[in-house]
Motif scaffolding. Structure first.
Motif, PDB file in Angstrom:
ATOM      1  N   TYR A 125      31.446  41.563  45.996  1.00  0.00           N
ATOM      2  CA  TYR A 125      32.835  41.413  46.429  1.00  0.00           C
ATOM      3  C   TYR A 125      33.560  40.460  45.488  1.00  0.00           C
ATOM      4  O   TYR A 125      33.061  39.363  45.187  1.00  0.00           O
ATOM      5  CB  TYR A 125      32.886  40.892  47.867  1.00  0.00           C
ATOM      6  CG  TYR A 125      32.595  41.972  48.878  1.00  0.00           C
ATOM      7  CD1 TYR A 125      31.303  42.494  49.000  1.00  0.00           C
ATOM      8  CD2 TYR A 125      33.591  42.495  49.684  1.00  0.00           C
ATOM      9  CE1 TYR A 125      31.038  43.507  49.905  1.00  0.00           C
ATOM     10  CE2 TYR A 125      33.333  43.505  50.603  1.00  0.00           C
ATOM     11  CZ  TYR A 125      32.050  44.007  50.698  1.00  0.00           C
ATOM     12  OH  TYR A 125      31.778  45.008  51.604  1.00  0.00           O
ATOM     13  N   TYR A 126      34.741  40.898  45.056  1.00  0.00           N
ATOM     14  CA  TYR A 126      35.559  40.134  44.125  1.00  0.00           C
ATOM     15  C   TYR A 126      36.907  39.814  44.745  1.00  0.00           C
ATOM     16  O   TYR A 126      37.507  40.678  45.393  1.00  0.00           O
ATOM     17  CB  TYR A 126      35.813  40.934  42.848  1.00  0.00           C
ATOM     18  CG  TYR A 126      34.591  41.314  42.069  1.00  0.00           C
ATOM     19  CD1 TYR A 126      33.912  42.498  42.329  1.00  0.00           C
ATOM     20  CD2 TYR A 126      34.118  40.497  41.047  1.00  0.00           C
ATOM     21  CE1 TYR A 126      32.789  42.851  41.610  1.00  0.00           C
ATOM     22  CE2 TYR A 126      32.991  40.847  40.306  1.00  0.00           C
ATOM     23  CZ  TYR A 126      32.337  42.021  40.607  1.00  0.00           C
ATOM     24  OH  TYR A 126      31.218  42.369  39.877  1.00  0.00           O
ATOM     25  N   CYS A 127      37.401  38.599  44.508  1.00  0.00           N
ATOM     26  CA  CYS A 127      38.791  38.340  44.839  1.00  0.00           C
ATOM     27  C   CYS A 127      39.623  38.396  43.563  1.00  0.00           C
ATOM     28  O   CYS A 127      39.103  38.199  42.456  1.00  0.00           O
ATOM     29  CB  CYS A 127      38.984  37.020  45.568  1.00  0.00           C
ATOM     30  SG  CYS A 127      38.700  35.552  44.600  1.00  0.00           S
ATOM     31  N   ALA A 128      40.893  38.689  43.740  1.00  0.00           N
ATOM     32  CA  ALA A 128      41.794  38.860  42.612  1.00  0.00           C
ATOM     33  C   ALA A 128      43.173  38.324  42.981  1.00  0.00           C
ATOM     34  O   ALA A 128      43.558  38.338  44.153  1.00  0.00           O
ATOM     35  CB  ALA A 128      41.892  40.334  42.230  1.00  0.00           C
ATOM     36  N   ALA A 129      43.890  37.872  41.958  1.00  0.00           N
ATOM     37  CA  ALA A 129      45.215  37.293  42.155  1.00  0.00           C
ATOM     38  C   ALA A 129      46.241  37.994  41.285  1.00  0.00           C
ATOM     39  O   ALA A 129      45.975  38.301  40.118  1.00  0.00           O
ATOM     40  CB  ALA A 129      45.197  35.804  41.816  1.00  0.00           C
ATOM     41  N   LYS A 130      47.398  38.240  41.884  1.00  0.00           N
ATOM     42  CA  LYS A 130      48.509  38.799  41.137  1.00  0.00           C
ATOM     43  C   LYS A 130      49.660  37.813  41.206  1.00  0.00           C
ATOM     44  O   LYS A 130      50.102  37.442  42.295  1.00  0.00           O
ATOM     45  CB  LYS A 130      48.948  40.142  41.716  1.00  0.00           C
ATOM     46  CG  LYS A 130      50.069  40.790  40.899  1.00  0.00           C
ATOM     47  CD  LYS A 130      50.916  41.707  41.699  1.00  0.00           C
ATOM     48  CE  LYS A 130      52.062  42.324  40.906  1.00  0.00           C
ATOM     49  NZ  LYS A 130      52.715  41.416  39.962  1.00  0.00           N
ATOM     50  N   VAL A 131      50.157  37.434  40.031  1.00  0.00           N
ATOM     51  CA  VAL A 131      51.251  36.467  39.972  1.00  0.00           C
ATOM     52  C   VAL A 131      52.517  37.080  40.562  1.00  0.00           C
ATOM     53  O   VAL A 131      52.803  38.257  40.352  1.00  0.00           O
ATOM     54  CB  VAL A 131      51.479  36.049  38.501  1.00  0.00           C
ATOM     55  CG1 VAL A 131      52.646  35.085  38.398  1.00  0.00           C
ATOM     56  CG2 VAL A 131      50.217  35.429  37.934  1.00  0.00           C
ATOM     57  N   GLY A 168      37.817  36.693  40.180  1.00  0.00           N
ATOM     58  CA  GLY A 168      36.667  35.837  40.339  1.00  0.00           C
ATOM     59  C   GLY A 168      35.418  36.486  39.781  1.00  0.00           C
ATOM     60  O   GLY A 168      35.453  37.622  39.296  1.00  0.00           O
ATOM     61  N   GLN A 169      34.310  35.769  39.906  1.00  0.00           N
ATOM     62  CA  GLN A 169      33.052  36.242  39.324  1.00  0.00           C
ATOM     63  C   GLN A 169      32.269  37.137  40.280  1.00  0.00           C
ATOM     64  O   GLN A 169      31.328  37.790  39.876  1.00  0.00           O
ATOM     65  CB  GLN A 169      32.179  35.052  38.906  1.00  0.00           C
ATOM     66  CG  GLN A 169      31.371  34.401  40.020  1.00  0.00           C
ATOM     67  CD  GLN A 169      32.211  33.636  41.027  1.00  0.00           C
ATOM     68  OE1 GLN A 169      33.385  33.358  40.808  1.00  0.00           O
ATOM     69  NE2 GLN A 169      31.594  33.262  42.142  1.00  0.00           N
ATOM     70  N   GLY A 170      32.668  37.142  41.539  1.00  0.00           N
ATOM     71  CA  GLY A 170      32.027  38.009  42.524  1.00  0.00           C
ATOM     72  C   GLY A 170      30.964  37.300  43.339  1.00  0.00           C
ATOM     73  O   GLY A 170      30.355  36.327  42.897  1.00  0.00           O
ATOM     74  N   THR A 171      30.741  37.813  44.545  1.00  0.00           N
ATOM     75  CA  THR A 171      29.687  37.310  45.418  1.00  0.00           C
ATOM     76  C   THR A 171      29.012  38.512  46.071  1.00  0.00           C
ATOM     77  O   THR A 171      29.676  39.459  46.506  1.00  0.00           O
ATOM     78  CB  THR A 171      30.240  36.324  46.470  1.00  0.00           C
ATOM     79  OG1 THR A 171      29.166  35.761  47.224  1.00  0.00           O
ATOM     80  CG2 THR A 171      31.218  36.992  47.426  1.00  0.00           C
ATOM     81  N   GLN A 172      27.681  38.469  46.117  1.00  0.00           N
ATOM     82  CA  GLN A 172      26.915  39.608  46.613  1.00  0.00           C
ATOM     83  C   GLN A 172      26.879  39.609  48.140  1.00  0.00           C
ATOM     84  O   GLN A 172      26.575  38.587  48.768  1.00  0.00           O
ATOM     85  CB  GLN A 172      25.480  39.564  46.074  1.00  0.00           C
ATOM     86  CG  GLN A 172      24.574  40.649  46.601  1.00  0.00           C
ATOM     87  CD  GLN A 172      24.917  42.021  46.056  1.00  0.00           C
ATOM     88  OE1 GLN A 172      25.146  42.181  44.857  1.00  0.00           O
ATOM     89  NE2 GLN A 172      24.953  43.031  46.925  1.00  0.00           N
ATOM     90  N   VAL A 173      27.157  40.759  48.712  1.00  0.00           N
ATOM     91  CA  VAL A 173      26.983  40.984  50.151  1.00  0.00           C
ATOM     92  C   VAL A 173      25.986  42.119  50.321  1.00  0.00           C
ATOM     93  O   VAL A 173      26.179  43.213  49.780  1.00  0.00           O
ATOM     94  CB  VAL A 173      28.316  41.344  50.823  1.00  0.00           C
ATOM     95  CG1 VAL A 173      28.094  41.781  52.269  1.00  0.00           C
ATOM     96  CG2 VAL A 173      29.276  40.163  50.765  1.00  0.00           C
ATOM     97  N   THR A 174      24.915  41.852  51.054  1.00  0.00           N
ATOM     98  CA  THR A 174      23.896  42.856  51.312  1.00  0.00           C
ATOM     99  C   THR A 174      23.715  43.008  52.814  1.00  0.00           C
ATOM    100  O   THR A 174      23.467  42.028  53.511  1.00  0.00           O
ATOM    101  CB  THR A 174      22.562  42.468  50.671  1.00  0.00           C
ATOM    102  OG1 THR A 174      22.749  42.279  49.264  1.00  0.00           O
ATOM    103  CG2 THR A 174      21.514  43.557  50.892  1.00  0.00           C
TER     104      THR A 174
END
Length: 125
Positions: A94-100, A116-122
């Protein structure tokens, strides 16, 4: 330079819950639209949820509607993704992202300026 750092991923059984957080550096977080995306092995990165800069408008992929909730705390420069009733098919990075200057929420990954760099969800069955 804007930095996004996700946290909160992990291993959970089907039916369980997780809350992801994304901390954003900088002083202009309140002007950013934010989004959560996910990418499973061998698949394209896909939109999960989005929120506009004030938090007053949100949107979700059909696959997570009613189970996931996106929110933000502009005082803490953080966006959250509460994930309930998790299913094995939710397994992904899962990644978060930002739009100016985000007055709306946005579903297209090409729209976003920072990631972002991401975080694993299993999710186990």
């Amino acid at each position: 330079q804007v930095q996004l750092v996700e946290s909160g991923g992990g291993l959970v059984q089907a039916g369980g819950s997780l809350r992801l957080s994304c901390a954003v550096s900088g002083r202009t977080f309140s002007s950013y639209a934010m989004g959560w995306f996910r990418q499973a092995p061998g698949r394209e990165r896909e939109f999960v949820a989005g929120i506009n800069k004030s938090g007053g408008t949100t949107g979700y992929a059909d696959s997570v509607k009613g189970r996931f909730t996106i929110s933000r705390d502009n005082a803490k420069n953080t966006v959250y993704l509460q994930m309930n009733s998790l299913k094995p098919e939710d397994t992904a990075v899962y990644y978060c992202a930002a739009k100016v200057f985000g007055d709306l929420y946005y579903t297209q990954k090409q729209t976003y300026d920072y990631w972002g760099q991401g975080t694993q969800v299993t999710v186990s069955s």
